[in-house]
Design a protein around this motif. Structure first.
Motif, PDB file in Angstrom:
ATOM      1  N   GLY A   1      53.360 -96.233  19.818  1.00 29.27           N
ATOM      2  CA  GLY A   1      51.941 -96.319  19.945  1.00 29.27           C
ATOM      3  C   GLY A   1      51.416 -95.282  19.332  1.00 29.27           C
ATOM      4  N   LEU A   2      50.387 -95.358  18.510  1.00 31.23           N
ATOM      5  CA  LEU A   2      49.640 -94.147  17.799  1.00 31.23           C
ATOM      6  C   LEU A   2      49.032 -93.395  18.717  1.00 31.23           C
ATOM      7  CD1 LEU A   2      49.019 -95.946  14.391  1.00 31.23           C
ATOM      8  CD2 LEU A   2      50.800 -94.112  14.705  1.00 31.23           C
ATOM      9  N   ASP A   3      48.575 -93.804  19.859  1.00 35.51           N
ATOM     10  CA  ASP A   3      47.677 -93.148  20.659  1.00 35.51           C
ATOM     11  C   ASP A   3      48.441 -92.042  21.355  1.00 35.51           C
ATOM     12  OD1 ASP A   3      45.439 -94.595  20.109  1.00 35.51           O
ATOM     13  OD2 ASP A   3      46.052 -95.873  21.877  1.00 35.51           O
ATOM     14  N   HIS A   4      49.873 -92.181  21.047  1.00 34.51           N
ATOM     15  CA  HIS A   4      50.763 -90.989  21.809  1.00 34.51           C
ATOM     16  C   HIS A   4      51.434 -90.079  20.907  1.00 34.51           C
ATOM     17  CE1 HIS A   4      50.470 -93.582  25.398  1.00 34.51           C
ATOM     18  NE2 HIS A   4      50.581 -94.577  24.580  1.00 34.51           N
ATOM     19  N   VAL A   5      50.702 -90.016  19.607  1.00 30.14           N
ATOM     20  CA  VAL A   5      51.436 -89.229  18.339  1.00 30.14           C
ATOM     21  C   VAL A   5      50.415 -87.923  18.179  1.00 30.14           C
ATOM     22  CG1 VAL A   5      52.059 -89.113  16.027  1.00 30.14           C
ATOM     23  CG2 VAL A   5      52.726 -90.963  17.692  1.00 30.14           C
TER      24      VAL A   5
ATOM     25  N   LYS B   1      43.662 -90.475  14.350  1.00 32.11           N
ATOM     26  CA  LYS B   1      44.055 -90.304  15.597  1.00 32.11           C
ATOM     27  C   LYS B   1      45.211 -89.326  15.803  1.00 32.11           C
ATOM     28  CE  LYS B   1      43.474 -95.019  17.493  1.00 32.11           C
ATOM     29  NZ  LYS B   1      44.213 -96.294  17.929  1.00 32.11           N
ATOM     30  N   ILE B   2      46.058 -89.382  14.770  1.00 32.83           N
ATOM     31  CA  ILE B   2      47.264 -88.505  14.898  1.00 32.83           C
ATOM     32  C   ILE B   2      46.696 -87.000  14.263  1.00 32.83           C
ATOM     33  CG2 ILE B   2      49.316 -88.018  13.550  1.00 32.83           C
ATOM     34  CD1 ILE B   2      49.867 -90.984  13.397  1.00 32.83           C
TER      35      ILE B   2
ATOM     36  N   ARG C   1      50.338 -88.562   2.647  1.00 31.32           N
ATOM     37  CA  ARG C   1      51.065 -89.774   1.940  1.00 31.32           C
ATOM     38  C   ARG C   1      51.574 -90.940   2.784  1.00 31.32           C
ATOM     39  NH1 ARG C   1      53.899 -85.162  -0.699  1.00 31.32           N
ATOM     40  NH2 ARG C   1      55.740 -86.490  -0.355  1.00 31.32           N
ATOM     41  N   LEU C   2      51.586 -90.757   3.922  1.00 32.05           N
ATOM     42  CA  LEU C   2      52.064 -91.796   4.732  1.00 32.05           C
ATOM     43  C   LEU C   2      51.350 -93.150   4.502  1.00 32.05           C
ATOM     44  CD1 LEU C   2      53.451 -90.225   7.908  1.00 32.05           C
ATOM     45  CD2 LEU C   2      54.847 -91.361   6.095  1.00 32.05           C
ATOM     46  N   ASP C   3      51.733 -94.052   4.596  1.00 29.23           N
ATOM     47  CA  ASP C   3      51.219 -95.669   4.836  1.00 29.23           C
ATOM     48  C   ASP C   3      50.540 -95.770   5.944  1.00 29.23           C
ATOM     49  OD1 ASP C   3      50.177 -98.144   3.345  1.00 29.23           O
ATOM     50  OD2 ASP C   3      51.947 -99.103   3.806  1.00 29.23           O
ATOM     51  N   LEU C   4      49.476 -95.130   6.371  1.00 26.84           N
ATOM     52  CA  LEU C   4      48.775 -95.228   7.352  1.00 26.84           C
ATOM     53  C   LEU C   4      47.387 -95.545   7.328  1.00 26.84           C
ATOM     54  CD1 LEU C   4      50.275 -92.502   9.403  1.00 26.84           C
ATOM     55  CD2 LEU C   4      50.632 -94.749  10.112  1.00 26.84           C
ATOM     56  N   THR C   5      46.509 -96.179   7.941  1.00 31.04           N
ATOM     57  CA  THR C   5      45.330 -96.351   7.705  1.00 31.04           C
ATOM     58  C   THR C   5      44.452 -95.266   8.111  1.00 31.04           C
ATOM     59  OG1 THR C   5      44.764 -97.197   9.952  1.00 31.04           O
ATOM     60  CG2 THR C   5      45.186 -98.893   8.378  1.00 31.04           C
ATOM     61  N   ALA C   6      43.184 -95.086   7.530  1.00 29.79           N
ATOM     62  CA  ALA C   6      42.377 -93.980   7.862  1.00 29.79           C
ATOM     63  C   ALA C   6      42.243 -93.563   9.293  1.00 29.79           C
ATOM     64  CB  ALA C   6      41.184 -93.928   7.276  1.00 29.79           C
ATOM     65  N   ASP C   7      42.110 -94.702   9.969  1.00 32.74           N
ATOM     66  CA  ASP C   7      41.700 -94.622  11.447  1.00 32.74           C
ATOM     67  C   ASP C   7      43.307 -94.291  12.171  1.00 32.74           C
ATOM     68  OD1 ASP C   7      39.172 -95.503  11.492  1.00 32.74           O
ATOM     69  OD2 ASP C   7      39.742 -97.749  12.045  1.00 32.74           O
TER      70      ASP C   7
END
Length: 64
Positions: A18-22, A52-53, A42-48
């Protein structure tokens, strides 16, 4: 984890925990925050997900 053979597994784990916990952090002094942020971007994550992180989760954790 960027450019690592386990990068896809790392991203899978982040999303399933859960990205809310990172939170973003480094392994200073072995790896500085500048190197960590460079790899993180460089990680394949969205802007949102990155927002969060990067700061959103910390602000929420500390009631900001």
């Amino acid at each position: 984890m960027v450019d690592s053979p386990v990068e896809e597994e790392f991203l899978w784990t982040l999303r399933n925990v859960g990205l809310d916990h990172v939170l973003l952090g480094s392994d200073y002094p072995q790896i500085g925050l500048d190197t960590t942020v460079e790899a993180f971007e460089r990680l394949d994550l969205t802007a949102d997900e990155k927002a969060k992180i990067r700061s959103g989760n910390a602000m929420k954790l500390f009631g900001r």
